[in-house]
Write an enzyme that holds these catalytic residues in place. Structure first.
Site, PDB file in Angstrom:
ATOM      1  N   THR A 267     101.677  61.882  19.085  1.00 39.21           N
ATOM      2  CA  THR A 267     100.837  60.764  19.529  1.00 39.21           C
ATOM      3  C   THR A 267     101.682  59.551  19.885  1.00 39.21           C
ATOM      4  O   THR A 267     101.416  58.854  20.876  1.00 39.21           O
ATOM      5  CB  THR A 267      99.802  60.419  18.452  1.00 39.21           C
TER       6      THR A 267
ATOM      7  N   LYS B 149      92.902  64.302  25.052  1.00 33.80           N
ATOM      8  CA  LYS B 149      93.085  65.122  23.844  1.00 33.80           C
ATOM      9  C   LYS B 149      91.899  66.091  23.816  1.00 33.80           C
ATOM     10  O   LYS B 149      90.796  65.716  23.425  1.00 33.80           O
ATOM     11  CB  LYS B 149      93.095  64.238  22.602  1.00 33.80           C
TER      12      LYS B 149
ATOM     13  N   THR C 211      90.971  66.984  15.711  1.00 37.70           N
ATOM     14  CA  THR C 211      90.567  67.344  14.349  1.00 37.70           C
ATOM     15  C   THR C 211      90.920  66.202  13.408  1.00 37.70           C
ATOM     16  O   THR C 211      91.887  65.470  13.641  1.00 37.70           O
ATOM     17  CB  THR C 211      91.262  68.637  13.879  1.00 37.70           C
TER      18      THR C 211
ATOM     19  N   GLU D 294      97.455  66.024  25.166  1.00 37.37           N
ATOM     20  CA  GLU D 294      98.036  66.218  23.824  1.00 37.37           C
ATOM     21  C   GLU D 294      97.366  67.368  23.105  1.00 37.37           C
ATOM     22  O   GLU D 294      96.137  67.418  22.976  1.00 37.37           O
ATOM     23  CB  GLU D 294      97.917  64.947  22.975  1.00 37.37           C
ATOM     24  N   GLY D 295      98.179  68.282  22.626  1.00 36.58           N
ATOM     25  CA  GLY D 295      97.658  69.396  21.855  1.00 36.58           C
ATOM     26  C   GLY D 295      97.448  69.035  20.396  1.00 36.58           C
ATOM     27  O   GLY D 295      97.673  67.903  19.963  1.00 36.58           O
ATOM     28  N   ALA D 296      97.009  70.010  19.626  1.00 38.80           N
ATOM     29  CA  ALA D 296      96.827  69.845  18.183  1.00 38.80           C
ATOM     30  C   ALA D 296      97.850  70.728  17.487  1.00 38.80           C
ATOM     31  O   ALA D 296      97.881  71.941  17.709  1.00 38.80           O
ATOM     32  CB  ALA D 296      95.402  70.245  17.773  1.00 38.80           C
ATOM     33  N   GLY D 297      98.716  70.108  16.677  1.00 40.29           N
ATOM     34  CA  GLY D 297      99.739  70.891  15.995  1.00 40.29           C
ATOM     35  C   GLY D 297     100.748  71.468  16.974  1.00 40.29           C
ATOM     36  O   GLY D 297     101.089  70.851  17.976  1.00 40.29           O
TER      37      GLY D 297
END
Length: 241
Positions: free
Chosen positions: A25, A46, A50, A114-117
């Site tokens: 981020t 995004k 989560t 932006e991905g997650a993880g």
């Protein structure tokens, strides 16, 4: 609602990481600040959020943008867990195809996704974040920390990307300077180290703007997003209207 693409060309970069909490981020905020500072129209998206902290709000605050300029996540899940588990807890089914369709409707300009993880974080019971990057057909920018263990984590992430045929735009190292680290990674993989973000004594819009200009100058932005000087971009997100 159906998007109508603007006349400007559309370019995207998928920001992923070697782990969660790695600095994705922060990197997105710096990229957005640098793009806007260089005169490029740019946006942030995004797809899956989560946890209760909004990454879009963080990026907006640090980059000097307005959160309402960004399209909202397609999936906002309150549980701080991998997308598949967070979605299951709320009885939600994540559809990668819907994310791909949303990207295809988004207008011209430079987009930061932006991905997650990390790449192998499950998105559904059968798809990972890596599959989403492939479906969007975007180059991946890998954010890695400089803490102990990062060589293994970074090379594994690169191997995961290469084995799936993903284009790797480069690597961003985030954290305390570790002399020689970039050289070791470069010895095993050709992905360029495009920036090294040091520990910042304070993280605010002013410090982000200053560091963004230093770390992501126009030549670096051109290499990441593929635009040439003087390109005119039109950026209108119809779904955000």
């Amino acid at each position: 609602m159906t998007d109508s693409l603007s006349s400007g060309s559309k370019r995207g970069l998928f920001v992923t990481g070697t782990d969660t909490g790695i600095g994705k981020t922060l990197t997105c905020a710096m990229l957005l600040s640098a793009l806007r500072g260089s005169g490029e129209t740019a946006g942030y998206f995004k797809p899956v959020q989560t946890g209760r902290t909004s990454d879009a709000s963080q990026v907006a605050r640090l980059s000097g943008a307005r959160a309402k300029e960004f399209p909202p996540p397609l999936y906002s899940l309150s549980r701080p867990a991998s997308p598949d588990r967070a979605a299951a807890a709320e009885g939600v089914t994540i559809d990668p195809g819907a994310i791909r369709d949303r990207w295809q409707r988004m207008s011209g300009g430079c987009w930061i996704i932006e991905g997650a993880g990390g790449l192998l974080v499950p998105l559904t019971s059968v798809a990972t974040m890596r599959d989403l990057v492939g479906a969007l057909n975007l180059p991946a920018l890998i954010v890695a920390s400089t803490r102990l263990g990062t060589i293994n984590h970074t090379l594994l992430t690169l191997e995961a990307a290469r084995s799936a045929g993903l284009a790797v735009a480069g690597i961003v190292l985030n954290g305390k300077k570790d002399p020689g680290l970039a050289e070791v990674i470069a010895h095993f993989d050709a992905a360029p180290i495009v920036a090294e973000i040091p520990r910042l004594p304070s993280i605010n819009p002013k410090s982000i703007a200053r560091r963004a200009r230093e770390l992501f100058p126009t030549p670096v932005l051109r290499s990441l997003f593929g635009f040439s000087g003087g390109d005119a971009h039109s950026f209108v997100d119809e779904d955000a209207r």
